[in-house]
Design a protein around this motif. Structure first.
Motif, mmCIF file in Angstrom:
data_model
loop_
_atom_site.group_PDB
_atom_site.id
_atom_site.type_symbol
_atom_site.label_atom_id
_atom_site.label_comp_id
_atom_site.label_asym_id
_atom_site.label_seq_id
_atom_site.Cartn_x
_atom_site.Cartn_y
_atom_site.Cartn_z
ATOM 1 N N LEU A 1 3.821 36.438 -47.046
ATOM 2 C CA LEU A 1 2.687 35.574 -47.366
ATOM 3 C C LEU A 1 1.374 36.267 -47.013
ATOM 4 N N THR B 1 5.960 27.496 -42.053
ATOM 5 C CA THR B 1 5.387 28.035 -43.287
ATOM 6 C C THR B 1 4.507 26.998 -43.974
ATOM 7 N N TYR B 2 4.985 25.761 -44.027
ATOM 8 C CA TYR B 2 4.188 24.724 -44.676
ATOM 9 C C TYR B 2 2.890 24.466 -43.924
ATOM 10 N N LEU C 1 0.601 27.185 -44.936
ATOM 11 C CA LEU C 1 0.104 27.012 -46.305
ATOM 12 C C LEU C 1 -0.995 25.957 -46.330
ATOM 13 N N ASN D 1 -4.775 26.493 -47.511
ATOM 14 C CA ASN D 1 -5.314 25.594 -48.513
ATOM 15 C C ASN D 1 -6.619 24.954 -48.037
ATOM 16 N N ILE E 1 -2.412 26.024 -53.855
ATOM 17 C CA ILE E 1 -1.039 26.359 -53.470
ATOM 18 C C ILE E 1 -0.081 25.684 -54.452
#
Lengths: 565, 277
Positions: free
Chosen positions: A153, A181-182, A185, A189, A196
């Motif tokens: 990433l 990971t979320y 993200l 964002n 995303i």
């Protein structure tokens, strides 16, 4: 409206394919959105996302129709290189996306290739944003799965693209890492305004992180809706293999018509607002008396040497007994010793100290091939078990080589039971994920072991296939005396296991039942376990012991529903 | 015989040894030098032995290369393979010379060749054990090697742990699922045959599993600008900006020249030629 992705009438057919994979896709994604793309296997999700960064049609040349604009550029006119400044892609098998030996070098690979003078600042900033700057000097093969995912990433983020596509982050990561990971993200964002796009099967993550949902089916976009509206269409989602999150299913039964809850707190509030309170739970059925011991570990200590020559202790003086009729789940974070314990039981490794006995045989005294008459071990990745050219040969390998008298009949029976007869002559590597998993179960079944060991049998399967595998595991019980599963999948633990062993700090931290495990919040926290949502909701509403399934949950409200309305 | 956990001479050990060798985790003499100089050092030792037939010179070069290997902390696996090769080669030479009615002359002629190969082998061990893959590929890029070659080298190193892992898994699969040997046969001849056939049968699944993984890699390379970098010089300049020749690099070059010259001078003073016997 500022649309970062605008697609009109996109159709695409891979060369040699009979059917087009995409058929007339129209889609708008707004700048700064967090979008989940869902759909069953083969619905065209991945192909659609590869059209964003020009891999379709520039790398995969095929019949391409329509128009795709990304960040104001028509992808048909641009090169993949030019588009990679605008779209980043993190693959499902992200480990293979890392091409340089060390983390820092890999993150800087894109910016350096494009000759960007500020490549150092870019890669440092990307690593800092994702919290992996302390790993900069490590070799990529030393990293855990979660760290590799964040490295991939970061490599994408260093290009500072307008859109980042992440293909099924949950498939190869355990839930705690996927959560991480979320969170990252979400941070990207919010802080950079990057759009995303995630391809995702797990409705729980969609509910908590996505703002809009795109449903793909049969090469078309069915709809693109805000997340709450999308998840309210439960029946339609279920048809496409994406069952709604447990809390939404529960809320729909108890408070039909109320707005769809996206988090446990919302669901709890919604049920309280409706004035519903749980009744006492019916008494739990008594556990059957334990059978004779199948395998026993006595004072087992084991560890490995690493590349720098240090011996790490993975298991320290562990005593355990596995008994007939038990369905055991081994849980614990990565590196807690789950796979080590399974390998010790197969005899592939023998303990440094202590003894492992299987069916009365000390594993030190026989070769693993001899022990395999009684123990079967199925790897996490089915492909790694394929040693032959066809499914039938894989399943027949063990009984035929050992000259078991009824080998041919056993193989036919196993193929039939696991619905593999139609693929029997195909190479296992060309099958879908679910078919491959069934093939490995078939290998295990044909070995007819007393003790069956499985490593992550439900990882990287979509929800429908996963439920299929859980049902098959339940059906195995009649043939196999004891089954041990190492897993991160708490829903599997809740629905299937009768006994749970929690590994951590080189010891067995707890030897309990699924209900007992999820009732102990401190323990779950300590080993990074995320209990199923329905269980958390039950605890929140004061159901004791907390329910393991939606059915158990709603049953607790049966008196309230009967009396209240 | 009871089995126990083995830390050496197991598949796991071979895997770790190869990684240690490839990634220069032990440090060693050349780790601190400019990789271009190390590659140059290697080139000199790879060429010099072929310029002479003088056994004295070759022995001196062999000694220098052996000292370099010791300073570079070459691991036991690679060293063991080399020693095994050297010992069997020597035994073979004597056997052949004796069988074909040769004399000391024949042996000396064959020893010359062995020494040459030995020097080159030792030098390559010393050089490549101390260079990690990034440095090696950067050195190749800076010496104007084709980008595909230098990338191939660094990607080859990247693949090594993957291939080793695949191999380990597949061998374990065979250990668990294929039938064990019923009888070992006379002088246990069935054991090597069994191991050999397992290795051969492991090859195809291993390569196939590895190849499937590279499909993603190829796409990722395309999107991460690898092709683009091949056509533009800017990325190359950035990548190599850190390479600088320092005093110690010059010193290494100087010492190398002195040692090679020394070897040839000793050879001049006390020559031993194969044809003089």
């Amino acid at each position: 409206m500022d649309d970062v992705i605008a697609i009109d009438g996109l159709a695409f057919r891979y060369p040699g394919a009979a059917e087009p994979t995409l058929k007339g896709v129209d889609l708008r994604i707004r700048r700064g959105d967090f979008t989940a793309v869902i759909g069953g296997n083969g619905s065209g999700k991945t192909t659609l996302c590869k059209a964003f960064n020009g891999l379709v049609p520039h790398f995969w040349s095929g019949e391409f129709e329509g128009r795709v604009d990304v960040d104001g550029i028509d992808t048909l006119d641009a090169t993949v290189a030019a588009l990679s400044h605008r779209v980043g892609y993190v693959y499902q098998d992200f480990g293979n996306q890392l091409v340089r030996p060390s983390v820092r070098d890999d993150v800087a690979f894109g910016p350096v290739n494009f000759g960007l003078a500020d490549h150092r600042e870019r890669s440092e900033a990307a690593m800092r944003l994702l919290g992996i700057d302390h790993l900069a000097k490590r070799y990529v093969w030393e990293l855990s799965g979660g760290q590799q995912h964040l490295t991939a990433l970061a490599g994408v983020l260093a290009m500072d693209p307008a859109v980042i596509v992440v293909d099924e982050p949950v498939a190869e990561l355990d839930p705690a890492r996927a959560e991480e990971t979320y969170r990252m993200l979400k941070r990207v964002n919010e802080e950079r305004g990057t759009t995303i796009v995630v391809i995702e099967h797990h409705a729980e993550f969609i509910a908590r992180y996505a703002r809009s949902v795109v449903l793909m089916s049969d090469g078309r976009v069915r709809w693109h809706l805000p997340v709450r509206e999308a998840l309210a269409r439960r029946a339609e989602l279920a048809v496409h293999g994406i069952p709604a999150p447990q809390i939404i299913a529960a809320a729909a039964e108890l408070t039909p018509g109320a707005p769809v809850p996206l988090t446990v707190a919302e669901a709890a509030q919604c049920i309280r607002d409706a004035g519903l309170a749980p009744g006492p739970r019916p008494p739990q059925p008594e556990a059957p008396a334990p059978g004779p011991v199948i395998a026993r570990l006595t004072g087992v200590t084991h560890g490995y040497k690493d590349v720098r020559g240090k011996v790490s202790t993975v298991l320290d003086a562990v005593d355990l007994a596995f008994r007939e009729g038990e369905r055991i789940a081994l849980v614990g974070s990565n590196g807690a010793g789950k796979s080590t314990l399974l390998r010790l039981l197969t005899g592939l490794n023998v303990p440094r100290k202590g003894t492992v006995e299987v069916d009365g045989t000390d594993t030190r005294t026989v070769k693993p091939a001899r022990l395999a008459d009684r123990v079967c071990y199925l790897y996490q990745h089915p492909e790694q078990m394929f040693l032959n050219d066809s499914v039938r040969q894989e399943i027949a390998m063990f009984p035929e080589q050992r000259r078991r008298p009824d080998a041919a009949a056993v193989v036919d029976d196993v193929l039939e039971r696991l619905r593999l007869t139609d693929f029997a002559d195909r190479d296992g590597r060309t099958l879908s994920g679910g078919q491959q998993r069934r093939t490995t179960l078939g290998i295990g079944l044909a070995m007819a072991p007393a003790l069956l060991l499985l490593d992550e049998p439900t990882a990287s399967l979509d929800t429908a296939t996963r439920n299929d595998v859980i049902a098959m595991l339940a059906a195995l019980a009649e043939r196999i005396r004891c089954v041990v599963v190492a897993t991160h999948d708490m829903q599997l633990v809740a629905e299937w296991a009768t006994r749970v062993l929690v590994l951590g700090e080189a010891r067995v931290l707890a030897d309990t039942t699924p209900a007992g495990l999820f009732d102990d919040a401190a323990l779950c926290e300590r080993v990074n376990l995320v209990p199923p949502q329905i269980n958390v909701l039950g605890r929140e509403l004061g159901i004791h012991p907390p329910p393991l399934s939606v059915a158990e949950f709603t049953a607790a409200f049966a008196p309230a529903l009967a009396g209240g309305r | 015989m009871a089995r126990r956990q083995r830390d050496v001479l197991s598949v796991e050990w071979v895997k770790l040894e190869l990684l240690r060798t490839a990634y220069a985790t032990r440090g060693g003499l050349f780790a601190g030098f400019d990789p271009r100089v190390v590659v140059g050092w290697y080139a000199v030792f790879a060429v010099a032995p072929w310029l002479t037939h003088n056994i004295t010179v070759l022995a001196a070069l062999f000694a220098v290369a052996a000292v370099a290997v010791a300073l570079c902390r070459v691991g036991p696996l690679v060293l063991g393979l080399f020693a095994f090769g050297l010992v069997t080669e020597t035994a073979y030479l004597f056997a052949v010379a004796w069988f074909f009615d040769g004399d000391l002359h024949t042996v000396a002629a064959l020893v010359t060749l062995s020494l040459k190969l030995g020097v080159v082998a030792l030098a390559s061990m010393a050089a490549f054990v101390s260079l990690d893959p990034e440095k090696l590929s950067d050195a190749l890029v800076s010496m104007k090697a084709p980008p595909l070659l230098s990338f191939g080298v660094s990607y080859g190193y990247r693949m090594l742990p993957i291939i080793m892992d695949e191999f380990h898994t597949i061998v374990d699969g065979h250990r668990l699922r294929s039938a064990p040997l019923e009888r070992r046969g006379i002088l246990a001849w069935r054991v090597p045959v069994h191991i050999g056939s397992t290795l051969v049968r492991s090859f195809y699944p291993m390569m196939l599993n590895t190849a499937k993984r590279t499909r993603t890699t190829v796409e990722a390379l395309e999107t991460r600008g690898f092709t683009f970098a091949g056509e533009s010089a800017k990325g190359r300049d950035i990548r190599l900006a850190y390479l600088r020749l320092r005093m110690r690099d010059l010193a290494l070059a100087l010492v190398t020249v002195v040692l090679i010259a020394g070897a040839f001078i000793i050879g001049e003073l006390a020559p031993v030629f194969a044809r003089d016997f």
